[in-house]
Design an enzyme around this catalytic site. Sequence first.
Site, short mmCIF file in Angstrom:
data_model
loop_
_atom_site.label_atom_id
_atom_site.label_comp_id
_atom_site.label_asym_id
_atom_site.label_seq_id
_atom_site.Cartn_x
_atom_site.Cartn_y
_atom_site.Cartn_z
N ARG A 1 0.87 -0.89 0.10
CA ARG A 1 -0.10 -0.11 -0.11
C ARG A 1 0.45 0.98 0.01
O ARG A 1 0.25 2.21 0.12
CB ARG A 1 -0.95 0.13 1.19
CG ARG A 1 -2.45 -1.04 0.75
CD ARG A 1 -2.87 -1.01 2.40
NE ARG A 1 -3.48 -0.29 1.61
CZ ARG A 1 -4.56 0.25 2.36
NH1 ARG A 1 -5.02 -0.19 3.91
NH2 ARG A 1 -5.50 1.22 2.54
N CYS A 2 2.16 1.12 0.74
CA CYS A 2 3.52 2.28 0.07
C CYS A 2 3.22 2.36 -1.28
O CYS A 2 4.57 1.41 -1.90
CB CYS A 2 4.11 1.83 1.80
SG CYS A 2 5.47 3.17 1.46
N LYS A 3 2.92 4.00 -1.57
CA LYS A 3 3.97 4.18 -2.41
C LYS A 3 5.37 4.06 -2.63
O LYS A 3 6.33 3.75 -3.88
CB LYS A 3 3.30 5.68 -2.75
CG LYS A 3 4.63 5.91 -4.68
CD LYS A 3 3.47 7.72 -5.08
CE LYS A 3 3.95 7.58 -5.99
NZ LYS A 3 4.05 9.33 -6.43
N ARG B 1 6.26 0.11 -3.26
CA ARG B 1 6.27 -0.26 -4.46
C ARG B 1 7.59 0.22 -5.69
O ARG B 1 8.15 -0.03 -6.36
CB ARG B 1 5.13 0.41 -5.11
CG ARG B 1 3.71 -0.17 -4.94
CD ARG B 1 2.19 -0.51 -5.26
NE ARG B 1 2.25 0.96 -5.20
CZ ARG B 1 1.55 1.95 -4.35
NH1 ARG B 1 1.07 1.45 -3.06
NH2 ARG B 1 1.16 3.31 -3.86
#
Length: 113
Positions: free
Chosen positions: A9-11, A14
């Site tokens: 869920r973390c940019k 990713r």
Amino acid sequence: MITIYHNTRCKKSREGLEIVKESGKDYRVREYLKVPLTEEELSALIDKMNISPIQLVRKNEKVWKDSYKEKDLSDRELISVMVKNPRLIERPIVENDRKAVIGRPASDIDEVL
């Protein structure tokens, strides 16, 4: 083997995963929110990063502000808090056999690739 400790869920996490994929090196992904770290694993990562436990804490997380910010915790207690509340762990962490880094900024990941 490269390991990335990843939060889908973390940019930033990713982005870190993309850097690892693009390196062409063998890697594995550990979604540490689904498969939590043990105190021993987290201690070993902190040692590999050559940092103090407080440097790995996400201090803007609500649970930190509400429950721990005002406390004077030892390194061992901080590790225990992060194991119990894995959202407090900075991400991504990328590790090889000798070293580990927090991928913030993402360019720091190059140190372990």
